[in-house]
Write an enzyme that holds these catalytic residues in place. Structure first.
Site, PDB file in Angstrom:
ATOM      1  CD  GLU A  40      -3.074  -0.948   2.185  1.00 26.86           C
ATOM      2  OE1 GLU A  40      -2.852  -0.251   3.197  1.00 26.86           O
ATOM      3  OE2 GLU A  40      -4.154  -1.531   1.999  1.00 26.86           O
ATOM      4  CD  GLU A  70      -3.927  -5.917   2.895  1.00 21.33           C
ATOM      5  OE1 GLU A  70      -4.676  -5.160   3.532  1.00 21.33           O
ATOM      6  OE2 GLU A  70      -2.709  -5.772   2.824  1.00 21.33           O
TER       7      GLU A  70
HETATM    8  C1  GLA Z   1      -4.111  -2.394   5.079  1.00 21.33           C
HETATM    9  C2  GLA Z   1      -2.732  -2.997   5.239  1.00 21.33           C
HETATM   10  C3  GLA Z   1      -2.713  -4.201   6.126  1.00 21.33           C
HETATM   11  C4  GLA Z   1      -3.592  -3.979   7.334  1.00 21.33           C
HETATM   12  C5  GLA Z   1      -4.985  -3.644   6.884  1.00 21.33           C
HETATM   13  C6  GLA Z   1      -5.959  -3.464   8.020  1.00 21.33           C
HETATM   14  O1  GLA Z   1      -4.811  -2.911   4.053  1.00 21.33           O
HETATM   15  O2  GLA Z   1      -2.160  -3.336   4.006  1.00 21.33           O
HETATM   16  O3  GLA Z   1      -1.373  -4.425   6.515  1.00 21.33           O
HETATM   17  O4  GLA Z   1      -3.070  -2.923   8.084  1.00 21.33           O
HETATM   18  O5  GLA Z   1      -4.944  -2.431   6.182  1.00 21.33           O
HETATM   19  O6  GLA Z   1      -7.255  -3.195   7.580  1.00 21.33           O
END
Ligand code: GLA
Length: 721
Positions: free
Chosen positions: A165, A326
């Site tokens: 991210e 995710e």
């Molecule tokens: C993001 C991050 C993860 C985690 C999630 C929690 O997507 O990439 O590492 O912190 O948020 O929702």
């Protein structure tokens, strides 16, 4: 005439998005470094039980892999990769560069990010990085190189997961290193300082630069920074993060050829990166687009509309299939109130992404953490263990994804494009605009949600994209428009397209300089209107709209067809007491026809909704922000006129989306978001015959979706039995 099925990107129809997995991917972030080794075999056994076939390993594992400068300890990673491989589970191996170890940040304080007020942030959470820092970049590529050399031929390796991210917590760094990088970036963009001064309009407020050394990031200053400077700063920051990605990606391509590389985007929640530029670097051989998505409890849109937007946007970046890297099995931990998902929603949410092009469903994270900031974030294996609602649904979803093998490589049908331009949104949401209520990114998402409620699937597209394949194009908020985009939109309409433009569009050029009269600058001719003055509304005030007097208002509904003149009864939003929000403007037609006028408010009696025939197409304009109800009605009516249909007619609360292979095989996803069973029937030419891949049940003209359930109908072509 425009064709039917549009795509934005260029990805071809590959058999498997992640070839080493060879089917839809299922799994999540797996952080073995948080657990004693005795737990690992249990993890693998439970992954197998759940049908997991891919896990993202070591996403935040830098300190585990390099505990001291240049001292790489890969033995534990070796062991877990071998264990996973023995269990038949493939690995999305992270480069672990999103969070440097404490020893690194402590030894290199100049790599820590500086905020707009000049405050250097410290380590102790994650992403405490200046993206322009040479020290960070070389440490990151060193680690990436080590990992690539060691694991490029490991049999478990299926995918490389660069960083995590980008820009999630460190979108902009205002340090001196960044300032120097910004000057270099500007030096490439502008031939000389005179060009920069012209682009930024520095004659205003005595801001003329006479030496490159004077140019700095838009740091805190007594009042608003120069908008042109801020806009370039945002472009620069996106490019700096992208350069970090490209450096790691190219190393991986060189050392580990043939293994796809990705980085997980935050398509719907991050407007700090120009993801169209990122998409160009994430598509093509051995690359794929992946995305993270989390529902937001305070978002005014329904949860499935939020999912639809994120998924449609990600698919548009990819130009085809992509991977949901995710999402959450239930509650997150970072909102003020973290709502758990009711029974059934885990499966609907995951398959909602799959319907819109994801080649699988991955989660943050596999096993809930015992410690740290995310210990109360849901996981596939929750703190409650396997005797839990989440685990039961996780194992069911694993079976569902296995049953959907045939859909791999098929494409989601989307006959409408919604335009999104990052620089335009950044400029529009900058300070000192006519109304702070004139948001850009949320408005684009709101129009998309209105289409979603009308049952219509859309792509997102940048305004310079080839729009030929779309029957209908919407531009909810396109304040900034460059010359190429203006030419592109005109060409699209001239060739027979239907375009609907929202208010306050076309106003400025790519440097955020107001375009010459008449307003709306780049779009005045195409829309056939002249805007005299803006009249934004006071907070919470609305205006009423009514059918315009004159030919359009009094005639009966004409035949459906994108080139037929619109009529009041054809666009029946006017019968529904439509209201406008946020914005009005005094507007004169200059070639356009008026369909609706304001009945009250600051410009009572003036046009609110117009259409203009240009070449073989129509350019529509809404001079106010239609409230949700009339917006949906208008978009539904325009869809009807242009021959755009829902994937299948369904009862309220049911979502229908179709994926199709190029050889014609098609899959109708039916998601029942209501608490009651829903019956769906054949309608007109839509036969609704086939087999539900999730249950094996046969549908012949009608069928029932259980309350909160999902059906994926492998459709039988009409005429066959
Ligand atoms: C993001 C991050 C993860 C985690 C999630 C929690 O997507 O990439 O590492 O912190 O948020 O929702």
């Amino acid at each position: 005439m425009v064709g039917f099925h549009g795509t934005v990107g260029s990805a071809g129809e590959a058999a498997h998005l992640v070839p080493a997995v060879g089917r839809l991917s299922y799994g999540g972030d797996y952080n073995p470094e948080q657990w004693p080794e005795e737990v690992w075999p249990q993890d693998v056994a439970l992954m197998r039980e759940a049908g997991v076939n891919l896990v993202s390993v070591a996403v935040f594992g830098w300190a585990w892999l390099e505990p001291a400068p240049g001292e790489y300890t890969f033995d534990r990673l070796d062991r877990i990769l071998d264990l996973l491989h023995d269990g038949g589970i493939r690995v999305d191996l992270a480069t672990a560069t999103a969070s440097p170890p404490i020893w690194f940040s402590h030894a290199h304080p100049q790599t820590l990010p500086v905020d707009v007020d000049g405050r250097r942030l410290t380590y102790g959470s994650r992403q405490a990085i200046c993206p322009s820092s040479p020290a960070y970049r070389s440490a990151a590529t060193r680690l990436t190189e080590q990992l690539a050399r060691r694991y490029h031929d490991h049999p478990a390796l299926a995918l490389w997961h660069v960083h995590n991210e980008y820009a999630c917590h460190n979108a902009h760094c205002y340090c001196d290193v960044s300032a120097a990088a910004f000057r270099r970036w500007l030096g490439k963009r502008y031939d000389d300082l005179a060009a920069l001064n012209d682009a930024w309009g520095t004659a205003f407020w005595s801001q003329t630069y006479t030496d490159w050394a004077q140019v700095q990031p838009p740091r805190a200053t007594p009042t608003s920074s120069n908008p042109g400077q801020v806009l370039d700063w945002r472009r620069f920051s996106s490019d700096e993060h992208l350069a970090c990605f490209i450096a790691e990606r190219d190393l991986l391509h060189a050392i580990s050829p043939g293994v796809p590389v990705t980085t997980n985007l935050m398509s719907a929640s991050c407007a700090n990166l120009d993801y169209w530029a990122w998409a160009r670097e994430l598509t093509g051989p051995d690359r794929l687009v992946s995305n993270d998505h989390y529902l937001v409890a305070t978002d005014p849109r329904e949860p499935p509309a939020q999912i639809a937007y994120a998924a449609d946007l990600t698919r548009s970046f990819a130009g085809g299939p992509w991977l949901l890297m995710e999402h959450s099995t239930s509650a997150v931990n970072w909102q003020p109130r973290n709502l758990a998902k009711p029974a059934g929603q885990l499966i609907r949410d995951a398959l909602g992404h799959v319907a819109r092009g994801s080649e699988g469903a991955m989660y943050f994270q596999w096993r809930a953490s015992r410690a740290g900031s995310e210990k109360w974030h849901s996981a596939m294996l929750p703190h409650a263990g396997t005797e839990s609602k989440i685990w039961r649904e996780v194992t069911r979803l694993g079976r569902h994804l296995a049953a959907l093998a045939d859909i791999e490589g098929s494409r989601t049908e989307a006959p409408v494009a919604v335009l999104l331009d990052y620089a335009s949104g950044w400029a529009q949401e900058a300070p000192n605009q006519p109304s702070t209520d004139m948001t850009a990114f949320a408005e684009i998402a709101r129009w998309h949600a209105a289409l979603w409620r009308a049952g219509i699937t859309a792509d997102l597209a940048p305004p310079q994209a080839d729009l030929t394949g779309y029957r209908l194009v919407l531009a909810p908020a396109l304040y900034l428009i460059d010359d190429a985009a203006a030419v592109n939109l005109r060409g699209y309409v001239e060739r027979g397209g239907t375009l609907l433009v929202g208010p306050y569009s076309g106003m400025v050029d790519e440097y955020d300089r107001v375009r010459p009269a008449p307003l709306p600058g780049a779009l005045a001719g195409l829309l056939g209107i002249r805007v005299d003055e803006f009249h934004p509304l006071p907070a919470e005030k609305t205006v009423g709209l009514a059918v315009a007097a004159g030919p359009a208002g009094g005639t009966a509904g004409g035949p459906v067809g994108s080139t037929n003149p619109p009529t009041a009864s054809g666009i029946d939003l006017l019968a529904s007491g439509a209201i406008g929000l946020v914005w009005t403007e005094s507007l004169e037609p200059a070639g356009a026809e008026v369909l609706a006028r304001y009945v009250d408010g600051p410009v009572a009696g003036q046009p609110a909704l117009t259409w203009h025939r240009v070449g073989a197409g129509l350019a529509w304009y809404a001079g106010t922000r239609l409230a949700d109800g009339p917006l949906r009605t208008l978009l539904g009516a325009l869809a009807g006129r242009t021959g755009v249909k829902p994937a299948h007619p369904v009862p309220p609360g049911v979502e229908a989306v179709r994926r199709r292979h190029t050889d014609g095989r098609s899959y109708l996803f039916l998601l029942n978001h209501t608490a009651a069973a829903a019956q769906v029937d054949a309608a007109g030419t839509a036969p609704l015959t086939g087999t539900d891949l999730l249950t094996g049940d046969r549908w012949a003209g009608t069928g029932t979706i259980p309350a909160g359930g999902v059906v994926v109908l492998a459709e039988q072509p009409s005429g066959t039995r």
